[in-house]
Design a protein around this motif. Structure first.
Motif, PDB file in Angstrom:
ATOM      1  N   VAL A 164       0.651  -1.920  -4.339  1.00  0.00           N
ATOM      2  CA  VAL A 164       1.870  -2.381  -3.665  1.00  0.00           C
ATOM      3  C   VAL A 164       1.691  -3.854  -3.299  1.00  0.00           C
ATOM      4  CG1 VAL A 164       3.406  -2.090  -1.686  1.00  0.00           C
ATOM      5  CG2 VAL A 164       2.320  -0.090  -2.727  1.00  0.00           C
ATOM      6  N   PRO A 165       2.515  -4.746  -3.845  1.00  0.00           N
ATOM      7  CA  PRO A 165       2.393  -6.164  -3.486  1.00  0.00           C
ATOM      8  C   PRO A 165       2.555  -6.377  -1.986  1.00  0.00           C
ATOM      9  CG  PRO A 165       3.840  -5.875  -5.379  1.00  0.00           C
ATOM     10  CD  PRO A 165       3.572  -4.503  -4.827  1.00  0.00           C
ATOM     11  N   THR A 166       1.742  -7.255  -1.422  1.00  0.00           N
ATOM     12  CA  THR A 166       1.789  -7.511   0.015  1.00  0.00           C
ATOM     13  C   THR A 166       3.171  -7.934   0.472  1.00  0.00           C
ATOM     14  OG1 THR A 166      -0.543  -8.164  -0.015  1.00  0.00           O
ATOM     15  CG2 THR A 166       0.763  -8.856   1.892  1.00  0.00           C
ATOM     16  N   GLN A 167       3.887  -8.691  -0.362  1.00  0.00           N
ATOM     17  CA  GLN A 167       5.190  -9.208   0.047  1.00  0.00           C
ATOM     18  C   GLN A 167       6.231  -8.104   0.210  1.00  0.00           C
ATOM     19  OE1 GLN A 167       3.540 -10.029  -2.688  1.00  0.00           O
ATOM     20  NE2 GLN A 167       4.842 -10.222  -4.518  1.00  0.00           N
ATOM     21  N   LEU A 168       5.967  -6.908  -0.333  1.00  0.00           N
ATOM     22  CA  LEU A 168       6.905  -5.807  -0.187  1.00  0.00           C
ATOM     23  C   LEU A 168       6.675  -5.009   1.087  1.00  0.00           C
ATOM     24  CD1 LEU A 168       7.110  -4.413  -3.847  1.00  0.00           C
ATOM     25  CD2 LEU A 168       8.586  -6.082  -2.704  1.00  0.00           C
ATOM     26  N   GLN A 245       3.477   4.612   3.779  1.00  0.00           N
ATOM     27  CA  GLN A 245       2.233   3.891   3.533  1.00  0.00           C
ATOM     28  C   GLN A 245       2.485   2.631   2.715  1.00  0.00           C
ATOM     29  OE1 GLN A 245       0.093   7.099   1.661  1.00  0.00           O
ATOM     30  NE2 GLN A 245      -1.107   7.563   3.492  1.00  0.00           N
ATOM     31  N   ASN A 246       3.429   2.707   1.791  1.00  0.00           N
ATOM     32  CA  ASN A 246       3.735   1.559   0.938  1.00  0.00           C
ATOM     33  C   ASN A 246       4.536   0.485   1.659  1.00  0.00           C
ATOM     34  OD1 ASN A 246       2.409   2.838  -1.150  1.00  0.00           O
ATOM     35  ND2 ASN A 246       4.275   3.563  -2.152  1.00  0.00           N
ATOM     36  N   ARG A 247       5.167   0.845   2.774  1.00  0.00           N
ATOM     37  CA  ARG A 247       5.977  -0.126   3.517  1.00  0.00           C
ATOM     38  C   ARG A 247       5.225  -0.802   4.646  1.00  0.00           C
ATOM     39  NH1 ARG A 247      10.637   2.995   5.963  1.00  0.00           N
ATOM     40  NH2 ARG A 247      10.855   0.999   7.062  1.00  0.00           N
ATOM     41  N   CYS A 248       4.233  -0.107   5.211  1.00  0.00           N
ATOM     42  CA  CYS A 248       3.619  -0.620   6.437  1.00  0.00           C
ATOM     43  C   CYS A 248       2.624  -1.741   6.135  1.00  0.00           C
ATOM     44  CB  CYS A 248       2.944   0.509   7.213  1.00  0.00           C
ATOM     45  SG  CYS A 248       1.457   1.136   6.427  1.00  0.00           S
ATOM     46  N   ARG A 249       2.343  -2.515   7.182  1.00  0.00           N
ATOM     47  CA  ARG A 249       1.371  -3.619   7.072  1.00  0.00           C
ATOM     48  C   ARG A 249      -0.028  -3.190   7.470  1.00  0.00           C
ATOM     49  NH1 ARG A 249      -1.910  -6.587   6.187  1.00  0.00           N
ATOM     50  NH2 ARG A 249      -1.986  -8.846   6.198  1.00  0.00           N
ATOM     51  N   ALA A 267      -6.052   4.467   3.359  1.00  0.00           N
ATOM     52  CA  ALA A 267      -5.972   3.042   3.687  1.00  0.00           C
ATOM     53  C   ALA A 267      -7.017   2.257   2.902  1.00  0.00           C
ATOM     54  CB  ALA A 267      -6.160   2.849   5.190  1.00  0.00           C
ATOM     55  N   ARG A 268      -8.204   2.824   2.791  1.00  0.00           N
ATOM     56  CA  ARG A 268      -9.281   2.125   2.067  1.00  0.00           C
ATOM     57  C   ARG A 268      -8.906   1.872   0.616  1.00  0.00           C
ATOM     58  NH1 ARG A 268     -15.639   3.966   2.256  1.00  0.00           N
ATOM     59  NH2 ARG A 268     -16.469   2.402   0.774  1.00  0.00           N
ATOM     60  N   LEU A 269      -8.387   2.903  -0.057  1.00  0.00           N
ATOM     61  CA  LEU A 269      -8.037   2.723  -1.461  1.00  0.00           C
ATOM     62  C   LEU A 269      -6.836   1.805  -1.648  1.00  0.00           C
ATOM     63  CD1 LEU A 269      -8.602   6.183  -3.186  1.00  0.00           C
ATOM     64  CD2 LEU A 269     -10.181   4.271  -2.845  1.00  0.00           C
ATOM     65  N   ALA A 270      -5.972   1.743  -0.638  1.00  0.00           N
ATOM     66  CA  ALA A 270      -4.810   0.854  -0.707  1.00  0.00           C
ATOM     67  C   ALA A 270      -5.125  -0.552  -0.212  1.00  0.00           C
ATOM     68  CB  ALA A 270      -3.660   1.439   0.107  1.00  0.00           C
ATOM     69  N   SER A 271      -6.386  -0.803   0.191  1.00  0.00           N
ATOM     70  CA  SER A 271      -6.792  -2.096   0.756  1.00  0.00           C
ATOM     71  C   SER A 271      -5.929  -2.465   1.954  1.00  0.00           C
ATOM     72  CB  SER A 271      -6.725  -3.202  -0.306  1.00  0.00           C
ATOM     73  OG  SER A 271      -7.551  -2.880  -1.406  1.00  0.00           O
ATOM     74  N   LEU A 272      -5.597  -1.453   2.745  1.00  0.00           N
ATOM     75  CA  LEU A 272      -4.703  -1.612   3.887  1.00  0.00           C
ATOM     76  C   LEU A 272      -5.521  -1.590   5.176  1.00  0.00           C
ATOM     77  CD1 LEU A 272      -1.589  -1.742   4.401  1.00  0.00           C
ATOM     78  CD2 LEU A 272      -1.686   0.731   4.779  1.00  0.00           C
ATOM     79  N   PHE A 313      -7.295  -7.488   2.452  1.00  0.00           N
ATOM     80  CA  PHE A 313      -8.474  -6.962   1.790  1.00  0.00           C
ATOM     81  C   PHE A 313      -8.204  -6.814   0.296  1.00  0.00           C
ATOM     82  CE2 PHE A 313      -8.629  -5.327   6.153  1.00  0.00           C
ATOM     83  CZ  PHE A 313      -9.890  -5.779   6.551  1.00  0.00           C
ATOM     84  N   THR A 314      -9.255  -6.866  -0.479  1.00  0.00           N
ATOM     85  CA  THR A 314      -9.146  -6.682  -1.922  1.00  0.00           C
ATOM     86  C   THR A 314      -9.696  -5.309  -2.302  1.00  0.00           C
ATOM     87  OG1 THR A 314     -11.304  -7.743  -2.253  1.00  0.00           O
ATOM     88  CG2 THR A 314      -9.347  -9.146  -2.391  1.00  0.00           C
ATOM     89  N   PRO A 315      -9.191  -4.721  -3.369  1.00  0.00           N
ATOM     90  CA  PRO A 315      -9.656  -3.385  -3.780  1.00  0.00           C
ATOM     91  C   PRO A 315     -11.147  -3.375  -4.119  1.00  0.00           C
ATOM     92  CG  PRO A 315      -7.605  -3.970  -4.884  1.00  0.00           C
ATOM     93  CD  PRO A 315      -8.095  -5.210  -4.220  1.00  0.00           C
TER      94      PRO A 315
END
Length: 338
Positions: A164-168, A245-249, A267-272, A313-315
């Motif tokens: 999920v791009p950060t900007q989204l 999960q895809n919407r939150c920061r 969260a870890r796998l999503a780099s969130l 964070f990066t994957p």
């Protein structure tokens, strides 16, 4: 501890998934279904879908025939069925420490004492006892040291999410994926979260919101009154949860006792970034995306949230929860090369 060797055998495999209706148990089952679809294994029989774990069910599953391997995913191991017996222990309430028991015993269902006795007795008949984290292994060994030689630690399976791009993502939206249970004291913890977010919002002027995966009725029943920044959306299906999960920061995960904690792994796998207490278990599962706080105080939680909202964070190069590796081990197939 953590080095038990799988029993070598070939033939039909029986898996009991009764009780996997929500939360981490359902998430685990979805990963199993995905692996079975990809591997097309004809020797695996899964039973117990949409069933509660009852005495009648536990007796019935023991009369289904002979198998080379029987696997219980729901804490209660097989007691009489032939074959190598595997049991997944995933409920920390069955292995509470004395101090924890003293603190929360008044909030536990009276059936938990009986369940704990049955779970521990059945585990003693297992050939392999699987736990999802080092912290759960420590609990089991402290309560039943005779299981240490049969115990293995395997992080729960979880597939890579779609990127999920950060900007989204909504820069002011946080997700708190929790389930209410009387022993969790979620009302008190969510009150701290709301106070922390209120403090941070006042300092930054940001319109911060926290989506909580519970109903307002559940919160009110546990004594949580008016809140300023918590939005209760009810219990969600896995697909609905993924949308949030895809919407939150960032995530907030304030729970105190977990055997694994799928939100930490997701969260870890999503780099969130995930805001949670700075304890060994959370560091183990969340890994590099953990943004910790030391004390359960609004100011500390607010500071951690502020850091999380400004962290990127990066994957990781390798999935630490690889489902195919997990189930290849559990079902006896050769593991993929690393």
């Amino acid at each position: 501890m953590g080095t038990a060797t799988p029993v070598a055998e070939k033939g039909p495999i029986l898996i009991d998934c009764a009780g996997a209706r929500m939360g981490g148990a359902l998430r685990f089952l979805l990963e199993l279904d995905g692996h079975l679809a990809r591997s097309n294994r004809s020797n695996v029989r899964v039973i117990g879908r949409d069933r509660a774990i009852t005495a009648a069910w536990l007796a019935r599953r023991e009369r289904l025939g002979r198998f080379s391997r029987v696997i219980s995913l729901n804490n209660v191991g097989f007691a009489a069925t032939s074959g190598a017996r595997y049991v997944l222990l995933r409920n920390p309430l069955h292995f509470l420490r004395p101090a924890e028991l003293e603190r929360i015993s008044s909030r536990l269902d009276s059936r938990m004492v009986r369940q704990t006795r049955i779970v521990r007795q059945a585990a003693r008949r297992a050939d392999i006892v699987v736990v999802p984290a080092a912290s759960m292994a420590e609990r089991v060994v402290e309560a039943a040291p005779e299981l240490a030689s049969r115990l293995t630690i395997r992080l729960h399976p979880l597939s890579w999410p779609d990127p999920v791009p950060t900007q989204l993502r909504d820069p002011h939206l946080l997700l708190c994926p929790v389930l209410f249970s009387p022993w969790k004291a979620m009302a008190a913890l969510l009150r701290l979260v709301d106070e922390a977010v209120s403090t941070l919002a006042a300092e930054t002027g940001a319109d911060l919101r926290v989506v909580v995966t519970a109903t307002r009725q559940e919160a009110t029943a546990e004594g949580l009154g008016h809140t300023n920044h918590l939005q209760f959306v009810g219990r969600l299906t896995p697909r609905e949860l993924t949308q949030y999960q895809n919407r939150c920061r960032a995530l907030i995960y304030p729970t105190r006792i977990e055997s694994f904690g799928y939100p930490l792994a997701e969260a870890r796998l999503a780099s969130l970034p995930v805001v949670a207490r700075n304890i060994a278990h959370n560091r183990d599962i969340a890994g590099p995306v953990l943004v910790p706080y030391q004390q359960e105080e609004p100011t500390e939680i607010a500071a951690a949230i502020h850091r999380a909202l400004n962290s990127t964070f990066t994957p990781e190069p390798v999935n630490p929860f690889d489902p195919d590796r997990y189930f290849s081990w559990l079902l006896g197939a050769p593991e993929k090369a690393a």
